[in-house]
Design a protein around this motif. Structure first.
Motif, PDB file in Angstrom:
ATOM      1  N   THR A 167       0.827  -1.204   0.000  1.00  0.00           N
ATOM      2  CA  THR A 167       0.000   0.000   0.000  1.00  0.00           C
ATOM      3  C   THR A 167       0.861   1.252   0.000  1.00  0.00           C
ATOM      4  N   HIS A 168       1.861   1.268   0.865  1.00  0.00           N
ATOM      5  CA  HIS A 168       2.716   2.446   1.013  1.00  0.00           C
ATOM      6  C   HIS A 168       4.058   2.206   0.343  1.00  0.00           C
ATOM      7  N   VAL A 169       4.710   3.319  -0.037  1.00  0.00           N
ATOM      8  CA  VAL A 169       6.073   3.176  -0.556  1.00  0.00           C
ATOM      9  C   VAL A 169       7.007   4.074   0.241  1.00  0.00           C
ATOM     10  N   ALA A 170       8.242   3.629   0.384  1.00  0.00           N
ATOM     11  CA  ALA A 170       9.272   4.428   1.044  1.00  0.00           C
ATOM     12  C   ALA A 170      10.520   4.357   0.175  1.00  0.00           C
ATOM     13  N   PRO A 171      10.987   5.515  -0.319  1.00  0.00           N
ATOM     14  CA  PRO A 171      12.143   5.474  -1.212  1.00  0.00           C
ATOM     15  C   PRO A 171      13.433   5.139  -0.473  1.00  0.00           C
ATOM     16  N   LEU A 172      14.298   4.392  -1.142  1.00  0.00           N
ATOM     17  CA  LEU A 172      15.660   4.182  -0.653  1.00  0.00           C
ATOM     18  C   LEU A 172      16.513   5.315  -1.221  1.00  0.00           C
ATOM     19  N   ALA A 173      17.754   5.425  -0.762  1.00  0.00           N
ATOM     20  CA  ALA A 173      18.652   6.443  -1.312  1.00  0.00           C
ATOM     21  C   ALA A 173      18.783   6.187  -2.819  1.00  0.00           C
ATOM     22  N   PRO A 174      18.761   7.255  -3.635  1.00  0.00           N
ATOM     23  CA  PRO A 174      18.833   7.057  -5.090  1.00  0.00           C
ATOM     24  C   PRO A 174      20.241   6.622  -5.511  1.00  0.00           C
ATOM     25  N   ALA A 175      20.339   6.055  -6.710  1.00  0.00           N
ATOM     26  CA  ALA A 175      21.644   5.583  -7.178  1.00  0.00           C
ATOM     27  C   ALA A 175      21.735   5.720  -8.686  1.00  0.00           C
ATOM     28  N   GLN A 176      22.969   5.784  -9.185  1.00  0.00           N
ATOM     29  CA  GLN A 176      23.160   5.729 -10.629  1.00  0.00           C
ATOM     30  C   GLN A 176      24.121   4.592 -10.953  1.00  0.00           C
ATOM     31  N   ASP A 177      23.626   3.687 -11.805  1.00  0.00           N
ATOM     32  CA  ASP A 177      24.395   2.518 -12.217  1.00  0.00           C
ATOM     33  C   ASP A 177      25.176   2.866 -13.482  1.00  0.00           C
ATOM     34  N   HIS A 178      26.233   2.142 -13.755  1.00  0.00           N
ATOM     35  CA  HIS A 178      27.017   2.292 -14.986  1.00  0.00           C
ATOM     36  C   HIS A 178      26.951   0.952 -15.703  1.00  0.00           C
ATOM     37  N   LYS A 179      26.049   0.865 -16.697  1.00  0.00           N
ATOM     38  CA  LYS A 179      25.726  -0.466 -17.248  1.00  0.00           C
ATOM     39  C   LYS A 179      26.732  -0.964 -18.273  1.00  0.00           C
ATOM     40  N   ARG A 180      27.401  -0.035 -18.991  1.00  0.00           N
ATOM     41  CA  ARG A 180      28.276  -0.489 -20.071  1.00  0.00           C
ATOM     42  C   ARG A 180      29.613  -0.955 -19.519  1.00  0.00           C
ATOM     43  N   ILE A 181      30.265  -1.859 -20.254  1.00  0.00           N
ATOM     44  CA  ILE A 181      31.546  -2.408 -19.795  1.00  0.00           C
ATOM     45  C   ILE A 181      32.664  -1.376 -19.868  1.00  0.00           C
ATOM     46  N   GLY A 182      32.590  -0.455 -20.881  1.00  0.00           N
ATOM     47  CA  GLY A 182      33.743   0.395 -21.143  1.00  0.00           C
ATOM     48  C   GLY A 182      33.643   1.782 -20.528  1.00  0.00           C
TER      49      GLY A 182
END
Ligand code: AMP
Ligand code: GLY
Length: 425
Positions: free
Chosen positions: A202-217
């Motif tokens: 029913t409710h949501v609570a955000p976690l700390a945001p993040a940025q992923d780096h998906k590419r290998i290079g």
């Protein structure tokens, strides 16, 4: 309290480490775990593709709390199977996990609930595909419907290559298995944010945001991977943007799933593109991200087991999460050849020295213990993670710890967090 964690990667190492820090937790068991997880948990073998085997393990271990790490057991219905046996488990049911396990379901769900996402078409056969592709401008994104471990998304520079890719998904030449449905999608431009929230249905609570780096290079080049590094800071999302994402994406998702009779309890991972017309959903995951979790849990001050239990009990509204201010960064060390083929079994040195770097934690993704030696056993091998008062400090510590570590063929990106640093400069 005894906690059972299902999974074998860096995410599960971070979950085990965080569970172990709880004053309430007396024992952490991880199945099957890995060489690093064995330092904080008792590891027992299990086949994550076999629901009966996982159920037998949980019945034998009697944990007070079970946490499911990866998507595969969720998509096979491990949560449903444990719930009917009265075992307390954190994670979505099989029906709720369709947000991740079927991209066609996710797109149609977003359309039903007016959740911002790229325009799309779902095709079930080749003729339909040929008609639909005419409506899209290149570049065109072609996606397999089911779980594909990051390999099911193809970005195509022309309609012709998009058609070819979609045919390849249908006839099985691209992923080995033939897709029943293919999603064609508008290409979105912008920066990606991993917006993870907890949900109690029913409710949501955000976690700390993040940025992923998906590419290998470095410079975000080369093929997609499971994630080569991640960072998390408070500044990466303005408070009004977090509010907007909660109001227009996370909350309508959880409300929509409840209205459709498949309430979502677990981690709702919204993979967002911050486009010029606002945040849009690229994908949902029904679980903690990897390596996002390594950086996020390093910043979590609250007791992990308290907040996960609040989700199971429908009490998330009364639960506040506390976060360490500043930043966390995780840099992944991978085997030579990843995300393609790679060799394993190489000894890893320098782990003890790396662990002495202030604020650093080395989470193991693909390692095994052979006698007293830790060796490589996967494509992604380690997630070297560190906290700092600022992003440069967190990154500096992660790279300082990384410099202590060696194994044959070790590769890591030296530019994790680079875009955030450039923006600040
Ligand atoms: P997904 O598994 O759907 O998240 O896709 C994996 C990656 O492909 C995402 O993290 C994006 O980098 C990229 N991607 C997926 N969909 C799109 C899209 N519509 N436009 C641009 N990039 C995309
Ligand atoms: N880091 C991306 C994922 O967990 O799917």
């Amino acid at each position: 309290m005894k906690v059972l964690i299902l999974g074998a990667g860096g995410r599960e190492h971070a979950l085990a480490w965080a569970a172990k820090r709880s004053e309430r937790v007396t024992e952490v068991v991880c199945a099957p775990g890995n060489g690093g997880i064995a330092q904080v948990a008792r590891c027992v073998p299990v086949d994550l593709k076999n629901v009966d085997e996982m159920v037998r393990l949980a019945e034998a271990e009697h944990p007070e709390l079970t946490i499911v790490g990866p998507e595969l057991p969720l998509s096979l219905g491990i949560v449903d199977a444990l719930q009917v046996r009265g075992i307390r488990v954190f994670g979505p049911t099989q029906a709720a996990a369709r947000l991740e396990s079927s991209k066609a379901f996710a797109k149609q769900f977003m359309k039903r609930h007016k959740i911002p996402t790229a325009n799309y078409a779902v095709c079930t056969h080749a003729a339909e595909l040929e008609g639909a592709i005419g409506y899209f401008h290149a570049p065109i994104v072609v996606k397999a419907d089911g779980l594909a471990a990051g390999k099911g998304v193809i970005i195509c520079e022309s309609r012709a290559t998009a058609l070819e890719a979609a045919h390849g998904l249908f006839n099985g030449t691209l992923l080995g298995e033939s897709a029943e449905q293919v999603v064609i999608e508008e290409f979105l431009q912008g920066e990606e944010i991993s917006f993870l929230c907890l949900s109690d249905g029913t409710h949501v609570a955000p976690l700390a945001p993040a940025q992923d780096h998906k590419r290998i290079g470095e410079g975000d080049t080369g093929p997609n991977t499971g994630g080569m590094g991640v960072y998390s800071t408070d500044e990466m999302l303005e408070p009004h943007m977090t509010e907007w994402i909660l109001r227009h994406i996370a909350e309508p998702t959880v409300r929509g799933m409840a209205e459709e009779g498949t309430p979502f309890v677990g981690v709702l991972y919204c993979g967002l593109m911050m486009t010029p017309r606002g945040p849009e959903v690229l994908e949902y995951n029904a679980r903690f991200g990897d390596p996002e979790t390594q950086a996020i849990l390093l910043r979590l001050e609250s007791d992990l087991t308290d907040v996960l239990e609040a989700c199971i009990d429908g009490k998330l509204a009364n639960t506040a999460m506390r976060w360490t201010r500043g930043a966390a960064a995780c840099v992944v060390a991978s085997s030579a050849g990843y995300p393609g083929g790679y060799k394993t079994g190489f000894p890893i040195t320098g782990l003890a020295r790396a662990a002495q770097v202030p604020g650093a934690q080395v989470f193991h993704s693909g390692t095994a213990r052979v006698g007293s030696q830790i060796v490589t056993s996967g494509g992604r091998v380690l997630g070297v993670t560190a906290l700092g008062d600022s992003l440069p400090e967190a990154l500096g510590r992660a790279y300082q710890a990384m410099a202590e570590i060696q194994f044959e063929g070790m590769y890591y990106r030296r530019d994790i967090g680079h875009r955030a640093l450039e923006k600040k400069a």
